[in-house]
Design an enzyme around this catalytic site. Structure first.
Site, PDB file in Angstrom:
ATOM      1  N   ALA A  67       0.966  -1.313  -0.091  1.00  0.00           N
ATOM      2  CA  ALA A  67      -0.040  -0.039  -0.045  1.00  0.00           C
ATOM      3  C   ALA A  67       0.871   1.227  -0.005  1.00  0.00           C
ATOM      4  O   ALA A  67       2.083   1.211   0.341  1.00  0.00           O
ATOM      5  CB  ALA A  67      -1.006  -0.088   1.126  1.00  0.00           C
ATOM      6  N   GLY A 106       0.396  -5.118   0.462  1.00  0.00           N
ATOM      7  CA  GLY A 106      -0.599  -5.291  -0.185  1.00  0.00           C
ATOM      8  C   GLY A 106      -0.505  -6.005  -1.385  1.00  0.00           C
ATOM      9  O   GLY A 106      -1.293  -6.361  -2.142  1.00  0.00           O
ATOM     10  N   GLU A 109      -0.455  -9.598  -0.712  1.00  0.00           N
ATOM     11  CA  GLU A 109      -1.908  -9.841  -0.511  1.00  0.00           C
ATOM     12  C   GLU A 109      -2.748  -9.851  -1.931  1.00  0.00           C
ATOM     13  O   GLU A 109      -3.685 -10.609  -1.773  1.00  0.00           O
ATOM     14  CB  GLU A 109      -2.715  -8.674   0.389  1.00  0.00           C
ATOM     15  CG  GLU A 109      -2.218  -8.965   1.811  1.00  0.00           C
ATOM     16  CD  GLU A 109      -2.254  -7.810   2.685  1.00  0.00           C
ATOM     17  OE1 GLU A 109      -2.177  -6.582   2.500  1.00  0.00           O
ATOM     18  OE2 GLU A 109      -2.938  -7.918   3.959  1.00  0.00           O
ATOM     19  N   GLU A 129       4.449  -5.597   7.125  1.00  0.00           N
ATOM     20  CA  GLU A 129       3.876  -4.630   8.005  1.00  0.00           C
ATOM     21  C   GLU A 129       3.998  -4.440   9.344  1.00  0.00           C
ATOM     22  O   GLU A 129       4.236  -3.409   9.815  1.00  0.00           O
ATOM     23  CB  GLU A 129       1.992  -4.886   7.821  1.00  0.00           C
ATOM     24  CG  GLU A 129       1.481  -4.542   6.713  1.00  0.00           C
ATOM     25  CD  GLU A 129       1.680  -5.766   5.649  1.00  0.00           C
ATOM     26  OE1 GLU A 129       2.354  -6.686   5.684  1.00  0.00           O
ATOM     27  OE2 GLU A 129       0.827  -5.740   4.554  1.00  0.00           O
TER      28      GLU A 129
HETATM   29  N1  T1G Z   1       4.778   3.380  -0.405  1.00  0.00           N
HETATM   30  C1  T1G Z   1       5.069   4.620  -0.594  1.00  0.00           C
HETATM   31  N2  T1G Z   1       6.410   4.643  -1.153  1.00  0.00           N
HETATM   32  C2  T1G Z   1       7.307   3.754  -1.203  1.00  0.00           C
HETATM   33  C3  T1G Z   1       6.837   2.492  -0.486  1.00  0.00           C
HETATM   34  C4  T1G Z   1       5.417   2.279  -0.346  1.00  0.00           C
HETATM   35  N3  T1G Z   1       4.989   1.281   0.249  1.00  0.00           N
HETATM   36  N4  T1G Z   1       7.876   1.506  -0.811  1.00  0.00           N
HETATM   37  C5  T1G Z   1       8.858   2.122  -1.282  1.00  0.00           C
HETATM   38  N5  T1G Z   1       8.490   3.555  -1.337  1.00  0.00           N
HETATM   39  C6  T1G Z   1       9.486   4.687  -1.966  1.00  0.00           C
HETATM   40  C7  T1G Z   1      10.528   4.830  -0.999  1.00  0.00           C
HETATM   41  O1  T1G Z   1      10.305   5.813  -0.155  1.00  0.00           O
HETATM   42  C8  T1G Z   1      11.515   5.381  -2.139  1.00  0.00           C
HETATM   43  O2  T1G Z   1      10.887   6.949  -2.316  1.00  0.00           O
HETATM   44  C9  T1G Z   1      11.252   4.774  -3.395  1.00  0.00           C
HETATM   45  O3  T1G Z   1       9.712   4.214  -3.089  1.00  0.00           O
HETATM   46  C10 T1G Z   1      12.165   3.751  -3.859  1.00  0.00           C
HETATM   47  O4  T1G Z   1      12.358   2.974  -2.486  1.00  0.00           O
HETATM   48  C11 T1G Z   1      -2.348  -3.193   2.818  1.00  0.00           C
HETATM   49  C12 T1G Z   1      -1.106  -1.572   4.622  1.00  0.00           C
HETATM   50  C13 T1G Z   1       9.375  -2.090  -2.564  1.00  0.00           C
HETATM   51  C14 T1G Z   1      11.733  -3.485  -1.740  1.00  0.00           C
HETATM   52  O5  T1G Z   1       6.678  -2.167   3.733  1.00  0.00           O
HETATM   53  O6  T1G Z   1      10.710  -2.524   1.071  1.00  0.00           O
HETATM   54  O7  T1G Z   1       1.012  -2.885   2.322  1.00  0.00           O
HETATM   55  O8  T1G Z   1      13.024   8.176  -1.587  1.00  0.00           O
HETATM   56  O9  T1G Z   1      14.670   3.040  -2.221  1.00  0.00           O
HETATM   57  O10 T1G Z   1      15.581  -0.313  -2.714  1.00  0.00           O
HETATM   58  O11 T1G Z   1      -1.734  -4.937   4.115  1.00  0.00           O
HETATM   59  O12 T1G Z   1      10.905  -0.032  -1.164  1.00  0.00           O
HETATM   60  O13 T1G Z   1      12.793   7.616  -4.051  1.00  0.00           O
HETATM   61  O14 T1G Z   1      11.393   9.312  -2.689  1.00  0.00           O
HETATM   62  O15 T1G Z   1      13.294   1.069  -0.872  1.00  0.00           O
HETATM   63  O16 T1G Z   1      13.907  -0.629  -4.842  1.00  0.00           O
HETATM   64  C15 T1G Z   1       4.143  -2.812   2.942  1.00  0.00           C
HETATM   65  C16 T1G Z   1       8.359  -0.931   1.642  1.00  0.00           C
HETATM   66  C17 T1G Z   1       3.472  -1.322   2.922  1.00  0.00           C
HETATM   67  C18 T1G Z   1       7.600  -2.386   1.783  1.00  0.00           C
HETATM   68  C19 T1G Z   1      12.116  -1.495  -3.116  1.00  0.00           C
HETATM   69  N6  T1G Z   1       5.112  -2.711   2.216  1.00  0.00           N
HETATM   70  N7  T1G Z   1       9.257  -0.860   0.446  1.00  0.00           N
HETATM   71  O17 T1G Z   1      13.257  -1.420  -2.673  1.00  0.00           O
HETATM   72  O18 T1G Z   1      13.721   1.101  -3.268  1.00  0.00           O
HETATM   73  S1  T1G Z   1       1.871  -1.356   4.180  1.00  0.00           S
HETATM   74  C20 T1G Z   1       6.425  -2.235   2.514  1.00  0.00           C
HETATM   75  C21 T1G Z   1      10.435  -1.571   0.272  1.00  0.00           C
HETATM   76  C22 T1G Z   1       0.869  -2.416   3.287  1.00  0.00           C
HETATM   77  C23 T1G Z   1      -1.126  -3.828   3.319  1.00  0.00           C
HETATM   78  C24 T1G Z   1      -0.265  -2.719   3.924  1.00  0.00           C
HETATM   79  C25 T1G Z   1      11.210  -1.363  -0.666  1.00  0.00           C
HETATM   80  C26 T1G Z   1      11.320  -2.061  -1.894  1.00  0.00           C
HETATM   81  P1  T1G Z   1      12.198   8.294  -2.852  1.00  0.00           P
HETATM   82  P2  T1G Z   1      13.462   2.108  -2.024  1.00  0.00           P
HETATM   83  P3  T1G Z   1      14.279  -0.380  -3.521  1.00  0.00           P
END
Ligand code: T1G
Length: 659
Positions: A67, A106, A109, A129
């Site tokens: 998400a 998400g 999911e 999460e």
């Molecule tokens: N939402 C918004 N921005 C995100 C994002 C996200 N989920 N994930 C990454 N970014 C932005 C990050 O801030 C950076 O921005 C750019 O993308 C590149 O990220 C419903 C509620 C996917 C493995 O916890 O683990 O889903 O600095 O440098 O090394 O149940 O990003 O360029 O402006 O990390 O290639 C759960 C979090 C969310 C995954 C990619 N998901 N992200 O790694 O790039 S909650 C996460 C990561 C959820 C559901 C629930 C990694 C990546 P900027 P990066 P990367």
């Protein structure tokens, strides 16, 4: 093939009657509002008889990164993710996920709600999460256990661990791995499912291996949660999949997710998430081009140097270690090989991986071996004369464009740089021990450091997989300066009326793995004592000075290594020692201090304030670029609980709460 556009981030083409839906929402295909509305529109379109089934995949290297975390602070907007996924799962035609990369939160999911899953070999799956202080909110806690069993689901969701495609296949998370044509394989799976009873994940029964297995997995997670709420809630929800009907489980999951999403813990962990991504951005370096590093020299292969060498070997560099003697070099090589063996035993890589690393390692007893090194890191005894002499000699040995990095913790890197003819090529790389395990590196931008040298040091630290934080030159850089302020205030609190174990207990209840006095006992009180004695001659006689630690050292109480320090350690167990209490009482009386016991909450508040005040000084002096960098240093180097966001975040939100 015509492209159908369903929203700003969802498009599709059709192949053999299968609708190929592409999620294209850079940078990580987060399930923003456009993705959710686009998926709903694609499902509307797919009701046509001409469409036999659907394949969903992501654009770029990520399937769906979850998400959109940036939307969390705003009121949720329909269509909500759980509803999109429920409709997808109930769809009357096969829907297959073609997982081309990371499927996280998400994203995972989404894959779980599909009727089938085909993964590329580079795909990964995870529900991280809890690392954001929340729980999965779109069916993950109810669908994952129904697909892979409760024990695996408890472990994955409780820790937030990702699994690679091969493990996902083994546990039943994916149906196939497609080394080549991922989309074609996914279409083939649609065809194989066409006309069959669709396997809807929500309709499966969650399997239980044994209560003992589940409780063991849960116990490990709860033991590590240390004050965090989300892991326990995640475990509760996954276990509920065994007893609650699917629909009720979804309701309970969503209620829990919404409650945690607005929690302080989630706000703190979101702060840390974005802080880590901001840390690597250094304005001054936008135009600087990092130099190419192929060969890394490490002078000193003791505890710190061997860890640095292993970290560089793991990152693929050629490494030349240097010691002062042939015997020292042999010992250094043994130490490095031992660390690599431990990594093999831990499953980080196999024996072939270890041997390949050893082939890239040389350990010599002559500095001349560093003649062709592109970067040399010194990890020798933290003594000014030793380091400056070494840098003078290195200056004669290495190439003019080689970079020299000091790992000093407390010495002045500018003064060390001044010992060379090219101070502009000197930078600080302050690793934290053990350097092959700890993520944090303080990259010290010395006064004369050239910008491309700093850019190279940052790029090198990142390639090692480190969390690199740039700082300016000050005694103790960011971490040790904040920690010194923390320790100073804690000591004054002891003089004023608190007892060491009360301070430790308060900070451990706040979330630190160990209190400050227990940490001092573990490290040894004599190291700080020696530094205090060195500084005695230049200490401000009018400044308040805490003598109790000196009294302990004079009495031979140097910590765990002598069986006594701030605590006693009968059978190695940390125990409050009445003799220490008596010594503290006597010292207060000698100074004429009327002791006052701290009121509840005072210890944490006073110590957080001391850390944040020092942090504000570091910002005003330009030593730290941003408050969130300070938070990251204290979380990753000094045990500050991540779910509290770091000293600057905690102080800011605590003040806000107090308002
Ligand atoms: N939402 C918004 N921005 C995100 C994002 C996200 N989920 N994930 C990454 N970014 C932005 C990050 O801030 C950076 O921005 C750019 O993308 C590149 O990220 C419903 C509620 C996917 C493995 O916890 O683990 O889903 O600095 O440098 O090394 O149940 O990003 O360029 O402006 O990390 O290639 C759960 C979090 C969310 C995954 C990619 N998901 N992200 O790694 O790039 S909650 C996460 C990561 C959820 C559901 C629930 C990694 C990546 P900027 P990066 P990367």
């Amino acid at each position: 093939m015509d492209t159908l556009t369903f929203s700003d981030s969802i498009s599709a083409t059709t192949r053999d009657g299968v609708l190929l839906v592409l999620i294209d929402n850079p940078p990580v295909n987060a399930t923003s509002l456009g993705v959710r509305t686009g998926l709903m529109a694609a499902l509307d379109y797919a009701t046509q008889d001409t469409v036999r089934g659907i394949v969903i995949t992501g654009a770029g290297k990520t399937f769906v990164g979850g998400a959109d975390i940036r939307e969390f602070g705003k009121p949720p907007e329909a269509p909500f993710l759980p509803d999109v996924y429920l409709r997808l799962e109930q769809f009357g035609k096969p829907v297959v996920a073609a997982v081309n990369g990371a499927a996280l939160g998400g994203g995972c999911e989404l894959a779980l709600a599909c009727h089938g899953r085909v993964a590329s070999p580079t795909a990964s799956f995870g529900l991280p999460e809890v690392k954001l202080g929340i729980v999965p909110g779109a069916g993950g806690t109810q669908r994952l256990p129904r697909l892979v069993g409760v024990t695996t689901a408890v472990e994955m969701i409780g820790t937030g661990r990702s699994v690679k495609a091969s493990e996902a296949l083994r546990v039943g998370l994916v149906d196939r791995i497609a080394p080549e044509e991922l989309t074609a394989e996914a279409i083939a799976l649609v065809e194989a499912l066409t006309g069959k009873d669709l396997r809807r994940t929500g309709e499966l029964v969650a399997t239980r291996i044994s209560d003992a297995d589940i409780d063991a997995a849960a116990a490990k997670i709860l033991a590590k949660a240390r004050g965090q709420t989300a892991p326990g809630e995640a475990v509760r929800l996954v276990k509920a999949a065994l007893t609650l009907p699917f629909a009720d489980g979804l309701v309970e999951e969503r209620r829990t997710f919404l409650r945690l999403r607005d929690s302080q813990e989630a706000a703190a962990l979101r702060h840390v998430f974005f802080a880590e991504r901001a840390a690597g951005k250094v304005e001054a370096l936008e135009k600087a081009t990092p130099r190419t590093i192929e060969c890394v020299g490490v002078v000193g292969t003791g505890l710190m140097g061997s860890g640095i060498a292993v970290s560089a070997l793991n990152a693929g560099y050629r490494v030349i270690g240097v010691e002062q003697s042939v015997e020292g070099a042999a010992k250094g090589r043994e130490r490095i090989a031992g660390l690599l063996d431990k990594a093999v035993q831990a499953g980080r890589f196999d024996a072939a991986g270890r041997d390949e690393r050893l082939r890239r390692l040389t350990v010599a007893s002559d500095l001349g071996a560093l003649h062709d090194a592109d970067l040399v890191i010194e990890a020798v005894f933290d003594d000014f004369d030793v380091k400056t002499d070494l840098f003078r000699r290195l200056d004669e040995v290495v190439q003019a464009d080689a970079i020299l990095a000091t790992n000093t913790s407390y010495l002045d890197p500018d003064a060390i740089a001044a010992a060379t003819r090219r101070p502009e090529r000197v930078v600080g790389l302050h690793f934290f021990s053990p350097a092959n395990i700890m993520r944090l590196v303080e990259v010290v931008n010395c006064t004369r450091t050239q910008s491309d040298v700093l850019a190279t040091a940052l790029a090198f630290a990142k390639r090692l997989g480190k969390l690199a934080i740039v700082c300016g030159v000050t005694e103790g850089f960011i971490g040790n300066r904040i920690f010194s302020a923390y320790r100073r205030e804690a000591e004054f609190m002891v003089e004023d009326g608190a007892l060491p174990h009360e301070v430790d207990q308060a900070m451990e209840a706040f979330g630190f793995p160990m209190g400050l006095f227990a940490v001092s006992d573990m490290a040894g009180l004599d190291i700080a004592w020696a530094r205090r004695k060195r500084q005695a001659a230049t200490r401000d006689p009018n400044a308040r000075y805490f003598e109790i630690a000196d009294r302990l050292c004079e009495a031979g109480r140097l910590g765990q290594k002598t069986g006594q320090g701030w605590y006693a350690y009968p059978d190695g167990k940390r125990t409050i020692d009445p003799d220490v209490t008596a010594l503290i009482v006597a010292e207060r009386a000698r100074k004429g201090i009327a002791p006052r016991s701290p009121v509840p909450g005072e210890i944490v508040k006073r110590l957080l304030t001391a850390m944040a005040d020092e942090g504000r000084s570091l910002l005003s002096e330009g030593i730290a670029a941003r408050a969130s960098d300070i938070d990251l240093v204290m979380i990753n180097g000094y045990g500050f609980p991540a779910h509290r966001g770091g000293p600057m975040f905690a102080a800011e939100t605590t003040n806000a709460a107090a308002v």
